[in-house]
Design a protein around this motif. Structure first.
Motif, PDB file in Angstrom:
ATOM      1  N   ILE A  34       0.940  -1.264  -0.007  1.00 18.55           N
ATOM      2  CA  ILE A  34      -0.061   0.094  -0.014  1.00 18.55           C
ATOM      3  C   ILE A  34       0.984   1.156  -0.162  1.00 18.55           C
ATOM      4  CG2 ILE A  34      -1.892   1.245   1.396  1.00 18.55           C
ATOM      5  CD1 ILE A  34      -2.641  -1.103   2.675  1.00 18.55           C
ATOM      6  N   TYR A  36       0.696   5.051   1.179  1.00 21.47           N
ATOM      7  CA  TYR A  36      -0.053   5.999   2.053  1.00 21.47           C
ATOM      8  C   TYR A  36       0.640   7.455   1.830  1.00 21.47           C
ATOM      9  CZ  TYR A  36      -2.302   2.353   4.819  1.00 21.47           C
ATOM     10  OH  TYR A  36      -3.098   1.206   5.135  1.00 21.47           O
ATOM     11  N   GLN A  38       0.708  11.096   3.789  1.00 23.12           N
ATOM     12  CA  GLN A  38       0.478  11.691   5.284  1.00 23.12           C
ATOM     13  C   GLN A  38       0.872  13.165   5.119  1.00 23.12           C
ATOM     14  OE1 GLN A  38       2.863  10.039   8.463  1.00 23.12           O
ATOM     15  NE2 GLN A  38       1.308  10.527  10.020  1.00 23.12           N
ATOM     16  N   GLY A  41       0.359  16.726  10.590  1.00 24.32           N
ATOM     17  CA  GLY A  41      -0.577  16.627  11.601  1.00 24.32           C
ATOM     18  C   GLY A  41      -1.893  15.694  11.441  1.00 24.32           C
ATOM     19  N   LYS A  42      -1.600  14.927  10.315  1.00 22.63           N
ATOM     20  CA  LYS A  42      -2.689  14.151  10.146  1.00 22.63           C
ATOM     21  C   LYS A  42      -2.222  12.439  10.098  1.00 22.63           C
ATOM     22  CE  LYS A  42      -5.387  17.247   7.312  1.00 22.63           C
ATOM     23  NZ  LYS A  42      -6.226  17.415   5.966  1.00 22.63           N
ATOM     24  N   GLY A  43      -3.252  11.484   9.961  1.00 20.76           N
ATOM     25  CA  GLY A  43      -2.846  10.083   9.952  1.00 20.76           C
ATOM     26  C   GLY A  43      -2.552   9.815   8.573  1.00 20.76           C
ATOM     27  N   PRO A  44      -1.964   8.804   8.353  1.00 20.40           N
ATOM     28  CA  PRO A  44      -1.827   8.044   6.915  1.00 20.40           C
ATOM     29  C   PRO A  44      -2.923   8.036   6.344  1.00 20.40           C
ATOM     30  CG  PRO A  44      -0.325   7.040   8.376  1.00 20.40           C
ATOM     31  CD  PRO A  44      -1.097   7.814   9.179  1.00 20.40           C
ATOM     32  N   PHE A  46      -4.883   6.492   2.810  1.00 23.62           N
ATOM     33  CA  PHE A  46      -4.552   5.145   1.665  1.00 23.62           C
ATOM     34  C   PHE A  46      -4.816   6.106   0.440  1.00 23.62           C
ATOM     35  CE2 PHE A  46      -5.264   1.151  -0.274  1.00 23.62           C
ATOM     36  CZ  PHE A  46      -6.004   1.660  -1.520  1.00 23.62           C
ATOM     37  N   PHE A  89       4.289   7.093   2.198  1.00 26.43           N
ATOM     38  CA  PHE A  89       4.804   5.874   2.850  1.00 26.43           C
ATOM     39  C   PHE A  89       4.497   4.853   1.935  1.00 26.43           C
ATOM     40  CE2 PHE A  89       6.646   7.375   6.763  1.00 26.43           C
ATOM     41  CZ  PHE A  89       5.810   8.514   7.197  1.00 26.43           C
ATOM     42  N   GLN A  98      -0.750  -7.614   8.943  1.00 27.06           N
ATOM     43  CA  GLN A  98       0.506  -6.838   9.600  1.00 27.06           C
ATOM     44  C   GLN A  98       1.415  -6.133   8.740  1.00 27.06           C
ATOM     45  OE1 GLN A  98       1.941  -9.840  12.074  1.00 27.06           O
ATOM     46  NE2 GLN A  98      -0.121 -10.101  12.850  1.00 27.06           N
ATOM     47  N   PHE A  99       1.608  -4.739   8.752  1.00 23.26           N
ATOM     48  CA  PHE A  99       1.972  -3.912   7.756  1.00 23.26           C
ATOM     49  C   PHE A  99       3.527  -3.475   8.347  1.00 23.26           C
ATOM     50  CE2 PHE A  99      -0.538  -3.749   4.101  1.00 23.26           C
ATOM     51  CZ  PHE A  99      -1.727  -4.130   4.562  1.00 23.26           C
ATOM     52  N   TYR A 100       4.548  -3.503   7.510  1.00 26.20           N
ATOM     53  CA  TYR A 100       5.600  -2.858   7.685  1.00 26.20           C
ATOM     54  C   TYR A 100       6.013  -1.522   6.802  1.00 26.20           C
ATOM     55  CZ  TYR A 100       6.380  -7.123  10.421  1.00 26.20           C
ATOM     56  OH  TYR A 100       6.290  -8.079  11.125  1.00 26.20           O
ATOM     57  N   PHE A 101       6.158  -0.430   7.446  1.00 25.85           N
ATOM     58  CA  PHE A 101       6.137   0.914   6.793  1.00 25.85           C
ATOM     59  C   PHE A 101       7.455   1.313   6.610  1.00 25.85           C
ATOM     60  CE2 PHE A 101       1.889   2.844   6.718  1.00 25.85           C
ATOM     61  CZ  PHE A 101       1.319   1.779   7.517  1.00 25.85           C
ATOM     62  N   GLY A 102       7.756   1.846   5.553  1.00 27.02           N
ATOM     63  CA  GLY A 102       9.295   2.438   5.054  1.00 27.02           C
ATOM     64  C   GLY A 102       9.332   3.888   5.841  1.00 27.02           C
ATOM     65  N   THR A 103      10.407   4.460   5.828  1.00 23.31           N
ATOM     66  CA  THR A 103      10.819   5.619   6.444  1.00 23.31           C
ATOM     67  C   THR A 103       9.966   6.998   5.830  1.00 23.31           C
ATOM     68  OG1 THR A 103      12.967   4.924   6.654  1.00 23.31           O
ATOM     69  CG2 THR A 103      12.685   7.228   7.128  1.00 23.31           C
TER      70      THR A 103
ATOM     71  N   GLY B  42       8.562   5.845   9.730  1.00 21.05           N
ATOM     72  CA  GLY B  42       7.223   5.575   9.376  1.00 21.05           C
ATOM     73  C   GLY B  42       6.518   4.887  10.538  1.00 21.05           C
ATOM     74  N   GLY B 105      -6.617   7.119  12.280  1.00 23.76           N
ATOM     75  CA  GLY B 105      -6.998   8.124  12.757  1.00 23.76           C
ATOM     76  C   GLY B 105      -6.006   9.332  12.724  1.00 23.76           C
TER      77      GLY B 105
END
Lengths: 111, 113
Positions: A34, A36, A38, A41-44, A46, A89, A98-103, B42, B105
């Motif tokens: 996926i 994302y 961001q 001040g907000k969440g990621p 989609f 991201f 379960q997801f693993y995010f990049g930097t 991240g 959120g």
């Protein structure tokens, strides 16, 4: 642990140009990815996803490319707009949900 | 459809104090996640719930962090006692039963002084 990384931490583009954001992943067993966005001040949020049995998927102004041979993912944004300025991201799923995010890559659009 | 709600949005505490964060997922979303996002990085998964059961808490520092989702809806994440390195944004996300996409959120920004 998983390793998901981005080639460039920052990217600046002129408004109207196309943007390409790259991502390398390490787990060849990852089956779902996926992108994302961001904003501060907000969440990621989609943007677009792709499964490992595909190599390309298009959305509105965005395209994701997956190259499993070299474990590389890219996000292409067409006709980049000031509202596209954000941190992007990639995230990979390699078990369960379960997801693993990049930097992340910070995209700045220059008007 | 209402999004994932979190509160508070900001919290500043002294080290060794306790703090709790609350999350209300999207209605009908059985899976709930807590992530920690340190500035410039991240999100990192802390814990995943399926209804009121824990699916994965392998990256949760259990000596100081705890989380619960007693009725399978709202969730609370607690830190006790807080350390300086806990300063981060704590994100809650949820997904539909059998769904792939996680909806996030706005996060709670925690500063530990």
């Amino acid at each position: 642990g998983e390793s998901v990384g981005l080639h460039l931490p920052t990217l600046s583009v002129q408004e109207g140009d196309n943007s390409i954001i790259n991502c390398a992943y390490s787990n060849s067993a990852s089956d779902y990815f996926i992108w994302y966005k961001q904003e501060s001040g907000k969440g990621p949020q989609f943007i677009i996803d792709i499964r490992s049995n595909m190599d390309k998927r298009q959305g509105q102004r965005v395209t994701v490319l997956l190259n499993k041979t070299v474990k590389h993912l890219s996000l292409q944004i067409a006709a980049t707009q000031p509202g596209d300025s954000a941190v992007y991201f990639c995230a990979e799923r390699s078990g369960g949900n379960q997801f693993y995010f990049g930097t992340g890559t910070s995209l700045t659009v220059i008007p | 459809e209402a999004g994932v709600a979190q509160s508070p949005r900001y919290k500043i505490i002294e080290k060794r104090q306790s703090v709790a964060f609350w999350c209300n997922p999207i209605s009908g979303h059985a899976t709930l996640y807590w992530y920690q996002q340190i500035l410039g990085q991240g999100p990192k998964l802390l814990i995943q719930f399926q209804n009121n059961g824990v699916v994965d808490d392998s990256q949760l520092p259990k000596d100081r962090f705890s989380a619960e989702r007693l009725k399978g809806v709202d969730s609370t994440l607690k830190i006790q006692p807080a350390k300086l390195e806990d300063s981060a944004v704590y994100l809650c996300a949820s997904s539909r039963p059998g769904g792939d996409t996680q909806y996030f959120g706005p996060g709670t920004r925690l500063t530990v002084l």
